[in-house]
Design an enzyme around this catalytic site. Structure first.
Site, PDB file in Angstrom:
ATOM      1  N   SER A   6       1.253  -1.067   0.181  1.00 45.20           N
ATOM      2  CA  SER A   6      -0.204  -0.339   0.262  1.00 45.20           C
ATOM      3  C   SER A   6       0.951   0.976   0.336  1.00 45.20           C
ATOM      4  O   SER A   6       1.463   1.482  -1.130  1.00 45.20           O
ATOM      5  CB  SER A   6      -1.473   0.163   1.303  1.00 45.20           C
ATOM      6  OG  SER A   6      -2.171   0.798   0.897  1.00 45.20           O
ATOM      7  N   ASP A  59       9.244   5.007 -10.817  1.00 50.54           N
ATOM      8  CA  ASP A  59       9.235   5.400 -11.664  1.00 50.54           C
ATOM      9  C   ASP A  59       9.954   6.773 -12.000  1.00 50.54           C
ATOM     10  O   ASP A  59      10.023   7.152 -13.617  1.00 50.54           O
ATOM     11  CB  ASP A  59       7.457   5.395 -11.952  1.00 50.54           C
ATOM     12  CG  ASP A  59       6.930   3.823 -11.495  1.00 50.54           C
ATOM     13  OD1 ASP A  59       7.785   3.352 -12.300  1.00 50.54           O
ATOM     14  OD2 ASP A  59       5.414   3.899 -11.761  1.00 50.54           O
ATOM     15  N   LYS A  81      -0.635  -3.934  -3.419  1.00 51.02           N
ATOM     16  CA  LYS A  81      -1.908  -3.572  -2.797  1.00 51.02           C
ATOM     17  C   LYS A  81      -2.598  -2.239  -3.357  1.00 51.02           C
ATOM     18  O   LYS A  81      -1.145  -1.368  -3.397  1.00 51.02           O
ATOM     19  CB  LYS A  81      -1.533  -3.420  -1.441  1.00 51.02           C
ATOM     20  CG  LYS A  81      -3.442  -2.727  -1.148  1.00 51.02           C
ATOM     21  CD  LYS A  81      -3.237  -2.667   0.230  1.00 51.02           C
ATOM     22  CE  LYS A  81      -4.905  -2.455   0.705  1.00 51.02           C
ATOM     23  NZ  LYS A  81      -4.903  -0.815   0.631  1.00 51.02           N
TER      24      LYS A  81
END
Length: 552
Positions: free
Chosen positions: A316, A327, A341
């Site tokens: 999460s 990224d 998640k």
């Protein structure tokens, strides 16, 4: 205090032959039985078809059905229990993270995320079947009443806590309570041989979500975050500033076993590493418009080389931070594939009875557009998947089947391939270290026996003067050695608790890591958490790999 390995058990059901001897079952029999069963069901309805029709308000069908059951059912029923089960049943078919929270669970989770609870302010260990104090919270209620480390708490109120098997849950239940409520503790102090009573008024006890902030070397710092609670960002920033003052030039952010928490806290921490207007994460759902979270110009760690350490229990909010760093090509992700998640929950309530609903309202996406939510639904044992990874050897080598083109995205700057659909794949894979896993290690580290912690507690209590010579954690780490004499004492203590190595090979495999944990626990009792984590982390294979994984 420990890192536990997942385990599982399998039960096998053997079907016996119940055919009577000499009787050959007819192929017609199953059809006949099914037909009779169907007729029986219809007869059951026809016996008492009811005296009239019932009409339900389509907007209140659930309450209408529960009311009808209460009024007409053959036995007495608990309406509240029926309602709770109905809600749980509805949510179960939505997704694994939409859940109903009982009043007790609401209180516990709110306390956990708030980073505080009502209590007396001690850390404890069950030593020789007695509730024993390992630390007191500085300026906390217990310390103010004169309670010290190594005191034994014989009774809490009228409940005895010695001479029988005691569980951690029993201790929590007895010591925690509403702030301002009193509790009387009967205390024995071994150093004086005296027993006394202390009436302690429960106070607000902080629960830090930053487990440790330590210098692993002259210029490499490490911050370990256990969850993202209300105060995590403020605590993180405070500790990062301290480490910078101590000479930190590179940082390892340890998010292993961090199950998540508040999205805002994760966003704020990621913001510290990213330049102004860089995308951190975005969310969207059927009833929620797209919302983009961007970094601000206030990051204090934007130029600091970074490694983020993760494992299969990083979930999460942890994955939001890891995804933003990966990224944006900001630093290396080291470890093993994260939980997966990618759903965001909002808590509704509490209701009149104190319960609440935690409902999934959106999905989140990493800056490159990945949704890292792993599959769920019919036929998928969602929470067993982590055990499946262990059994399928994914803890020892990366699973290339997760790197498929259909889930491929490219990072923002370097255009590296990254993948979604089941967690964050690390840039640097580190296999799980099982070199010390033997039956002897499993037995001495088992939480019910608690042998390593109890031995360290006994050692520190008996060697306070010797340990006082170590003025700093660094000096303790360099100079204190678990030598053969101390190892023999540990084996003797373990033997007194019914645990022995099966053979010499079993002992030798486990000895190195058990020795590390003994030293770490002695460090914790002498220097608090800093002493534990310094010893624990500098000997951790994943941390060692992280120290060699900085990009610049």
């Amino acid at each position: 205090m420990s890192y536990n390995q997942p385990g599982n058990q399998f039960n096998k059901f053997n079907e016996g032959n119940n055919n009577r001897q000499g009787v050959k079952p007819s192929a017609f029999f199953p059809l006949l039985f099914a037909a009779m069963l169907a007729i029986g069901v219809m007869l059951g309805y026809a016996i008492n078809p009811g005296s009239g029709s019932s009409s339900f308000d389509p907007n209140d069908k659930l309450n209408s059905v529960i009311s009808l059951i209460r009024k007409e059912y053959v036995d007495k029923v608990d309406a509240e229990d029926l309602t709770n089960k109905a809600i749980e049943g509805m949510l179960k078919d939505l997704d694994p993270h939409s859940v109903y929270l009982s009043p007790k669970l609401v209180k516990e989770t709110n306390e956990e995320l708030a980073g505080q609870f009502g209590g007396v302010g001690i850390q404890f260990i069950i030593y020789n079947d007695t509730l024993s104090v390992s630390h007191t919270v500085k300026k906390g209620p217990a310390e103010k009443k004169g309670i010290q480390a190594f005191d034994r708490i014989l009774m809490v109120g009228k409940k005895k806590f010695t001479g029988k098997k005691i569980t951690n849950e029993q201790v929590f239940e007895a010591l925690r309570g509403e702030v301002g409520t009193p509790v009387t503790l009967k205390v024995y102090r071994p150093s004086t041989g005296k027993t006394f009573e202390a009436k302690v008024v429960r106070g607000v006890i902080p629960v830090p979500s930053v487990d440790c902030a330590i210098m692993l070397s002259q210029n490499v710092g490490m911050i370990r975050i256990s969850q993202f609670g209300e105060n995590t960002f403020a605590d993180f920033l405070n500790e990062a500033r301290k480490l910078k003052d101590m000479g930190m030039k590179k940082l390892i952010l340890d998010l292993r076993d961090n199950g998540g928490g508040y999205l805002e806290q994760a966003q704020n921490i990621a913001d510290q590493f990213l330049k102004d207007r860089v995308k951190i994460v975005y969310t969207k759902g059927h009833n929620q418009g797209r919302q983009d979270y961007l970094a601000s110009a206030t990051g204090e760690l934007e130029d600091m080389p970074l490694v983020v350490l993760v494992n299969h229990n990083s979930a999460s909010a942890s994955e939001i931070v890891a995804g933003a760093i990966q990224d944006n090509d900001r630093g290396a992700i080291v470890g093993r594939r994260t939980f997966g998640k990618g759903l965001v929950q909002q808590q509704f309530g509490p209701f009149d009875d104190g319960s609440a609903l935690r409902l999934t309202v959106s999905r989140y996406y990493t800056p490159s557009g990945r949704c890292i939510q792993k599959p769920y639904g019919n036929g998928i044992d969602y929470y067993h998947e982590s055990i499946d990874r262990f059994e399928n050897d994914e803890f020892y080598k990366p699973d290339s089947s997760k790197c498929v083109d259909s889930l491929k995205c490219l990072t923002i700057n370097k255009k590296r391939k990254v993948y979604g659909g089941g967690g964050i794949m690390p840039d640097v894979f580190v296999p799980l270290d099982t070199s010390f896993n033997t039956l002897f290690y499993a037995r001495v580290s088992h939480p019910e026996k608690n042998i390593i912690n109890a031995f360290a507690f006994q050692y520190v209590e008996r060697n306070k003067s010797r340990l006082s010579d170590f003025k700093t954690t660094t000096k303790f780490n360099v100079s204190f050695i678990v030598d053969e004499s101390l190892w023999s004492a540990f084996k003797e203590y373990a033997s007194s608790k019914g645990v022995k190595p099966d053979n010499e090979a079993d002992e030798m495999r486990a000895k190195r890591w058990i020795s590390v944990l003994i030293k770490a626990e002695i460090g914790r009792l002498t220097f608090n958490n800093e002493g534990y984590y310094l010893i624990r982390m500098i000997n951790d294979t994943e941390v060692k790999r992280s120290m060699n994984s900085f990009w610049n």
